[in-house]
Scaffold this motif. Structure first.
Motif, PDB file in Angstrom:
ATOM      1  N   TYR A  37       0.838  -1.199   0.000  1.00  0.00           N
ATOM      2  CA  TYR A  37       0.000   0.000   0.000  1.00  0.00           C
ATOM      3  C   TYR A  37       0.869   1.244   0.000  1.00  0.00           C
ATOM      4  N   ILE A  38       0.455   2.222  -0.794  1.00  0.00           N
ATOM      5  CA  ILE A  38       1.070   3.546  -0.740  1.00  0.00           C
ATOM      6  C   ILE A  38       0.263   4.396   0.232  1.00  0.00           C
ATOM      7  N   VAL A  39       0.964   5.011   1.175  1.00  0.00           N
ATOM      8  CA  VAL A  39       0.355   5.977   2.085  1.00  0.00           C
ATOM      9  C   VAL A  39       0.958   7.332   1.748  1.00  0.00           C
ATOM     10  N   GLN A  40       0.159   8.227   1.201  1.00  0.00           N
ATOM     11  CA  GLN A  40       0.685   9.512   0.783  1.00  0.00           C
ATOM     12  C   GLN A  40      -0.069  10.639   1.471  1.00  0.00           C
ATOM     13  N   GLY A  41       0.586  11.777   1.588  1.00  0.00           N
ATOM     14  CA  GLY A  41      -0.055  12.921   2.225  1.00  0.00           C
ATOM     15  C   GLY A  41       0.879  14.104   2.299  1.00  0.00           C
ATOM     16  N   VAL A  42       0.291  15.255   2.564  1.00  0.00           N
ATOM     17  CA  VAL A  42       1.073  16.476   2.709  1.00  0.00           C
ATOM     18  C   VAL A  42       1.895  16.392   3.992  1.00  0.00           C
ATOM     19  N   PRO A  43       2.975  17.152   4.103  1.00  0.00           N
ATOM     20  CA  PRO A  43       3.761  17.138   5.341  1.00  0.00           C
ATOM     21  C   PRO A  43       2.904  17.497   6.547  1.00  0.00           C
ATOM     22  N   HIS A 181       0.579   4.129  -8.559  1.00  0.00           N
ATOM     23  CA  HIS A 181      -0.736   4.001  -7.941  1.00  0.00           C
ATOM     24  C   HIS A 181      -1.516   2.846  -8.543  1.00  0.00           C
ATOM     25  N   THR A 182      -1.332   2.603  -9.823  1.00  0.00           N
ATOM     26  CA  THR A 182      -2.057   1.521 -10.486  1.00  0.00           C
ATOM     27  C   THR A 182      -1.446   0.159 -10.182  1.00  0.00           C
ATOM     28  N   MET A 183      -0.203   0.124  -9.707  1.00  0.00           N
ATOM     29  CA  MET A 183       0.490  -1.145  -9.492  1.00  0.00           C
ATOM     30  C   MET A 183       0.247  -1.717  -8.101  1.00  0.00           C
ATOM     31  N   VAL A 184       0.160  -0.865  -7.094  1.00  0.00           N
ATOM     32  CA  VAL A 184       0.061  -1.342  -5.722  1.00  0.00           C
ATOM     33  C   VAL A 184      -1.364  -1.812  -5.426  1.00  0.00           C
ATOM     34  N   ASP A 185      -1.511  -2.459  -4.276  1.00  0.00           N
ATOM     35  CA  ASP A 185      -2.809  -3.017  -3.897  1.00  0.00           C
ATOM     36  C   ASP A 185      -3.743  -1.970  -3.307  1.00  0.00           C
ATOM     37  N   GLY A 186      -3.197  -0.868  -2.837  1.00  0.00           N
ATOM     38  CA  GLY A 186      -4.062   0.146  -2.256  1.00  0.00           C
ATOM     39  C   GLY A 186      -3.378   1.484  -2.135  1.00  0.00           C
ATOM     40  N   LEU A 187      -4.198   2.520  -2.042  1.00  0.00           N
ATOM     41  CA  LEU A 187      -3.689   3.880  -1.902  1.00  0.00           C
ATOM     42  C   LEU A 187      -4.489   4.575  -0.797  1.00  0.00           C
ATOM     43  N   ILE A 188      -3.786   4.971   0.264  1.00  0.00           N
ATOM     44  CA  ILE A 188      -4.401   5.682   1.385  1.00  0.00           C
ATOM     45  C   ILE A 188      -3.842   7.094   1.401  1.00  0.00           C
ATOM     46  N   GLU A 189      -4.734   8.051   1.398  1.00  0.00           N
ATOM     47  CA  GLU A 189      -4.319   9.447   1.287  1.00  0.00           C
ATOM     48  C   GLU A 189      -4.683  10.211   2.557  1.00  0.00           C
ATOM     49  N   GLN A 204      -8.550   9.309   3.289  1.00  0.00           N
ATOM     50  CA  GLN A 204      -9.374   8.754   2.228  1.00  0.00           C
ATOM     51  C   GLN A 204      -8.700   7.516   1.655  1.00  0.00           C
ATOM     52  N   VAL A 205      -9.452   6.434   1.532  1.00  0.00           N
ATOM     53  CA  VAL A 205      -8.953   5.229   0.859  1.00  0.00           C
ATOM     54  C   VAL A 205      -9.347   5.349  -0.604  1.00  0.00           C
ATOM     55  N   ARG A 206      -8.378   5.694  -1.425  1.00  0.00           N
ATOM     56  CA  ARG A 206      -8.676   5.922  -2.835  1.00  0.00           C
ATOM     57  C   ARG A 206      -8.667   4.629  -3.639  1.00  0.00           C
ATOM     58  N   LYS A 207      -7.997   3.606  -3.107  1.00  0.00           N
ATOM     59  CA  LYS A 207      -7.950   2.312  -3.807  1.00  0.00           C
ATOM     60  C   LYS A 207      -7.731   1.229  -2.762  1.00  0.00           C
ATOM     61  N   PHE A 208      -8.454   0.107  -2.902  1.00  0.00           N
ATOM     62  CA  PHE A 208      -8.273  -1.003  -1.972  1.00  0.00           C
ATOM     63  C   PHE A 208      -8.598  -2.295  -2.718  1.00  0.00           C
ATOM     64  N   ARG A 209      -7.601  -2.816  -3.392  1.00  0.00           N
ATOM     65  CA  ARG A 209      -7.785  -3.996  -4.228  1.00  0.00           C
ATOM     66  C   ARG A 209      -8.137  -5.214  -3.365  1.00  0.00           C
ATOM     67  N   GLY A 210      -9.154  -5.963  -3.785  1.00  0.00           N
ATOM     68  CA  GLY A 210      -9.515  -7.201  -3.093  1.00  0.00           C
ATOM     69  C   GLY A 210     -10.470  -7.014  -1.932  1.00  0.00           C
ATOM     70  N   SER A 211     -10.925  -5.782  -1.690  1.00  0.00           N
ATOM     71  CA  SER A 211     -11.812  -5.543  -0.558  1.00  0.00           C
ATOM     72  C   SER A 211     -12.587  -4.252  -0.767  1.00  0.00           C
ATOM     73  N   ASP A 212     -13.724  -4.177  -0.114  1.00  0.00           N
ATOM     74  CA  ASP A 212     -14.480  -2.943  -0.074  1.00  0.00           C
ATOM     75  C   ASP A 212     -13.952  -2.080   1.073  1.00  0.00           C
TER      76      ASP A 212
END
Length: 502
Positions: A37-43, A181-189, A204-212
């Motif tokens: 999972y990528i966890v991204q955010g502003v400083p 972003h398209t390669m990983v299983d999820g993106l949490i912002e 915000q969970v912008r992507k979570f492959r394999g789960s709701d």
């Protein structure tokens, strides 16, 4: 009929709880084992706290974790910042939670050397969770986009082979979708937005492959316990947590004479809006309602304006023993000052207090405290509707106060659009001027599925509490705020009044 067999393709994937309050609710149980999972955010949004908190939680549950940084500085300062937080446990470092700096490896050996280090640490420590803090540094080192995408892909391969959940931390905010972003299983912002003069963190969970997951942005606070997520009420309780069971039973209001006007009391597990101008007696009505609490019918006062000490004193002057009910456990007062509250945090706090004691009587004084906490006021109608549905389904009879703007006058401006359609009962308290004196009136606008007395009734507040005096008869123009006897002439409008004599 043939016996059903389990479909192996529908088997539930293993979860790795984050251990972060509210986040596992958003993720429907946690992250997936062996996923990246990528966890991204502003400083300053909370990425480092989130990832460290997950590592400590995983270790506390018996697992092992590795935290890899690509920063030039040592880990000493980061640990100093974490030490005051409740989740921090220095005794697990380094045996079960291992911190390693990969800055020099990345500088000297590039992405290949970094990948080898991640693989060695993952296997050598038998890590169930790994964090790579500083993905942007790895991206800057890559000779091309293709090389960086290959690096992310190989991290995914090793994570899956070793059953290790990996968090890749990077700086960034809302913007165009990047290849990784398209390669990983999820993106949490994570974000930290400015609303006029106040800020509010969100996740915000912008992507979570394999789960709701629960969609949309959810408020976040950083507290002494660490990062706390408050799942947005409209998302988490779009369907009430328990089935709603309608009942025709009645609940006494505790106000002398009022129950007879509404068919024997409020209908159980319904919501009542008690509206009126400042000082008219809304809180006093609520105190009478709560004075009927008992061990079998616990109560909760959830307020914003008057402190518990002042509420106890006010009740005592009315002959109501709120303090005694608190001592027996029949009543709890939850008060919060009107500071920069978070709307969803307030709702979860109230619901938790309801569940904690099996509350059956709830008095919220007042709904304006929620309204003033909203950074998106347009949410309020949906927010209040969903929250009321949840509280109602929990078997709670609730009264909410709403302050109207004008003290005297024919109109009552309500701060929440469509409030009458969201509640079962609407009761107005108002002032009226009669012969240079103000008097208090009560009118019942709505009791869903029940008869009620539609007449205007006068009420008094004395040292013995609230008392319904009776119908306010013999006057007209009462709803204008200026009553006159039936045989009195109507007051002249300003345009028809005779000119003053000099």
């Amino acid at each position: 009929m043939t016996e059903e067999t389990e479909d192996p393709h529908r088997m539930e994937l293993d979860r790795v709880p984050t251990g972060i309050a509210g986040l596992d609710t958003v993720l429907h149980g946690g992250l997936l084992k062996g996923a990246v999972y990528i966890v991204q955010g502003v400083p300053g949004a909370g990425k480092t706290i989130l990832s460290n908190q997950m590592c400590f939680s995983h270790v506390a549950a018996g697992g092992r974790a590795v935290y890899v940084t690509l920063l030039a500085e040592s880990h000493t300062r980061m640990i100093q910042h974490l030490r005051p937080m409740a989740f921090f446990d220095e005794s697990v470092i380094p045996e079960r939670l291992y911190y390693v700096s990969a800055f020099r490896t990345l500088e000297d050996e590039g992405l290949k050397g970094l990948l080898d280090l991640l693989r060695r640490e993952m296997r050598g420590h038998r890590a169930g969770v790994m964090v790579l803090d500083g993905l942007v540094a790895a991206e800057e080192t890559a000779a091309s986009d293709r090389e960086f995408k290959k690096f992310v892909h190989e991290v995914q391969m090793h994570a899956a082979l070793n059953g290790c959940t990996v968090l890749l931390l990077t700086t960034g905010g809302p913007g165009p979708v990047r290849a990784e972003h398209t390669m990983v299983d999820g993106l949490i912002e994570l974000d930290d937005q400015l609303f006029e003069v106040r800020t509010e963190r969100s996740l915000q969970v912008r992507k979570f492959r394999g789960s709701d997951s629960l969609r949309g942005r959810h408020p976040v606070r950083i507290t002494a316990d660490g990062l706390v997520v408050y799942p947005r009420i409209e998302a988490v309780f779009s369907t009430p947590s328990v089935p709603d069971a309608a009942t025709a039973d009645r609940v006494a209001t505790g106000v002398d004479g009022l129950d007879a006007l509404i068919g024997g009391g409020l209908i159980e597990a319904t919501t009542t809006a008690l509206m009126g101008p400042t000082g008219v007696g809304k809180t006093t009505f609520g105190l009478h309602f709560l004075a009927q609490c008992s061990a079998a019918e616990p109560g909760l006062l959830f307020g914003f304006y008057e402190t518990p000490a002042r509420l106890r004193l006010k009740a005592a002057r009315l002959g109501l023993d709120l303090e005694g009910l608190e001592k027996t456990g029949a009543l709890e007062i939850v008060w919060q000052a009107q500071t920069e509250n978070v709307l969803d945090e307030l709702a979860h706090r109230m619901r938790d207090a309801v569940l904690r004691r099996g509350v059956r009587r709830l008095f919220v004084d007042g709904l304006g405290g929620f309204i003033e906490s909203a950074v998106h006021p347009e949410r309020m109608s949906r927010f209040f509707s969903v929250l009321s549905n949840e509280i109602r389904a929990l078997g709670v009879t609730a009264i909410y106060t709403l302050e109207t703007r004008d003290i005297l006058g024919p109109t009552l401006q309500v701060p929440v659009s469509g409030i009458s359609s969201l509640v079962e009962s609407v009761v107005f308290l108002r002032y009226v001027e009669v012969q240079a004196r103000t008097r208090r009136l009560l009118s019942i606008a709505k009791i869903r599925d029940s008869g009620f007395d539609p007449a205007l009734h006068e009420f008094e507040i004395t040292g013995q509490g609230v008392r319904i005096v009776g119908p306010f008869a013999g006057y007209e123009g009462m709803l204008s705020g200026y009553a006159r006897t039936l045989d009195a002439p109507a007051p002249a409008s300003p345009s028809k009044r005779p000119p003053r004599q000099g």
